[in-house]
Design an enzyme around this catalytic site. Structure first.
Site, PDB file in Angstrom:
ATOM      1  N   LYS A   2       0.855  -1.194   0.000  1.00 16.73           N
ATOM      2  CA  LYS A   2       0.000   0.000   0.000  1.00 16.73           C
ATOM      3  C   LYS A   2       0.887   1.239   0.000  1.00 16.73           C
ATOM      4  CE  LYS A   2      -2.943   2.806   2.951  1.00 16.73           C
ATOM      5  NZ  LYS A   2      -3.876   2.892   4.094  1.00 16.73           N
ATOM      6  N   GLY A  46      -8.480   8.836   9.960  1.00 17.75           N
ATOM      7  CA  GLY A  46      -8.779   8.952  11.388  1.00 17.75           C
ATOM      8  C   GLY A  46      -9.824   9.989  11.737  1.00 17.75           C
ATOM      9  N   ALA A  68      -9.959   5.064   4.344  1.00 15.17           N
ATOM     10  CA  ALA A  68      -9.947   6.205   5.280  1.00 15.17           C
ATOM     11  C   ALA A  68     -11.244   6.986   5.262  1.00 15.17           C
ATOM     12  CB  ALA A  68      -8.786   7.162   5.003  1.00 15.17           C
ATOM     13  N   GLY A  69     -11.655   7.410   6.446  1.00 14.81           N
ATOM     14  CA  GLY A  69     -12.808   8.283   6.593  1.00 14.81           C
ATOM     15  C   GLY A  69     -14.037   7.604   7.170  1.00 14.81           C
ATOM     16  N   THR A  88      -9.230   3.206  12.266  1.00 16.48           N
ATOM     17  CA  THR A  88      -9.650   3.929  13.471  1.00 16.48           C
ATOM     18  C   THR A  88     -11.098   3.641  13.857  1.00 16.48           C
ATOM     19  OG1 THR A  88      -8.142   5.658  12.743  1.00 16.48           O
ATOM     20  CG2 THR A  88      -9.602   6.208  14.550  1.00 16.48           C
TER      21      THR A  88
END
Lengths: 272, 66
Positions: A115, A176, A202-203, A225
């Site tokens: 990644k 996050g 993400a998000g 997260t």
């Protein structure tokens, strides 16, 4: 078996056909990739990854602690024979840093699936797309299979694909932040044009965000997260597993049209 | 001999090669990756990679990350 019965059986079999996705020649059933950061400990981390039903986990590469070589190691809990490790380049701000990190990761793990994330600044952690594209070209030239974290910009997504990205991974919102899918329109455009897998990375903050991402038609969702910082990470991991499956099923089922006005579900004919 | 390992200067009795260094540090060679003077040292070459006074060594492993 009569004709109707056989037809019904075929239909059920059709709807239950295994729904898989592939990246860089590897095929997966789970469409939920989880991170391994921010957990209380590696044991909780491993339990969350299991509860999520994940087959791929992202990992970071860092210096070993020379003063205490007996400290717990990730690979003793989240085992490489159970999960595909996806090494990241978190903390890298240039292409050269990313290449150096992933060369070491390839040696540590023996995998070339990686990644790439090249960030811009520590406040919003948004990707530096110019540097990301340059780093991608360096990595592709070295034979890496690169899943690329990127902005939700369809133009850059196409450039990444043209440069040989194995998968496009646009953010839903900053890393996050838990703010959910901020630009469904752009994600839809990226998904429509891409010939490689598209993953929202993400998000995601809660289960409905993951479902929305999957309903848009992306191939998988990557999160860390949202699970690790939930009050009960194991339960949230389970919720995310269900949300990703639900969103994927809804996408495949094809949603009903949106209407301006109501449309009764009970027939109007035959009213007493 | 003096080596810089993960940014720290360390002094050792003479170590012949990377394999000896990894063993001396108490690390499991299967769980780390080693870079010597910015060059990757393949795990299969630990025993054949001699150490020289002043070498800069990085020893890394996988940790949790997103």
């Amino acid at each position: 078996m009569d004709g109707a019965g056989a037809g019904q059986a075929t239909q059920i079999a059709g709807s239950m056909a295994e729904d898989t996705w592939s990246v860089a020649g590897r095929t997966f059933r789970s469409r939920l990739i989880v991170g391994t950061g921010k957990y209380k400990d590696y044991a909780q981390n491993a339990a969350a990854a299991e509860a999520a039903g994940a087959e791929i986990v992202t990992v970071a590469l860092r210096r070993v602690n020379l003063s205490d070589p007996s400290q717990p190691m990730l690979v003793d809990y989240v085992k490489p024979d159970r999960f595909t490790f996806l090494p990241n380049t978190a903390g890298c701000y240039t292409g050269e840093e990313a290449v150096r990190t992933l060369r070491l990761a390839r040696e540590a793990g023996g995998w070339d699936l990686v990644k790439l994330e090249v960030l811009s600044n520590t406040k919003h952690l948004l990707p530096d797309m110019e540097e990301t594209l340059r780093a991608l070209k360096l990595l592709v030239a070295e034979g890496f299979q690169v899943m690329v974290y990127c902005t939700d910009d369809p133009v850059y997504a196409q450039k990444l694909e043209d440069a040989g990205a194995a998968a496009i991974m646009p953010l839903g919102a900053p890393i996050g932040s838990g703010r959910g899918i901020q630009n469904q329109l752009n994600l839809g455009l990226i998904i429509e044009q891409a010939k490689v897998p598209v993953l929202v990375d993400a998000g995601v903050g809660t289960a409905s965000d993951a479902a929305i991402a999957m309903e848009l038609g992306c191939d998988a969702v990557l999160m860390n997260t949202a699970i690790a910082e939930a009050k009960d990470p194991i339960r949230m991991a389970r919720a995310m597993r269900h949300a990703v499956i639900a969103g994927r099923e809804a996408y495949l089922a094809g949603r009903m049209p949106r209407r301006m006005y109501a449309d009764p579900s009970s027939p109007l004919a035959g009213l007493i | 001999m003096k080596l810089t390992i993960n940014g720290e200067e360390c002094a050792f009795a003479a170590l012949p090669d990377v394999a000896a260094l990894v063993a001396t540090l108490g690390l499991d060679a299967r769980k780390v990756a080693v870079e010597r003077n910015l060059e990757i040292v393949p795990r299969s070459a630990y025993g054949a990679t001699a150490l020289v006074d002043g070498d800069r060594i990085e020893i890394v492993h996988f940790i949790g990350g997103g």
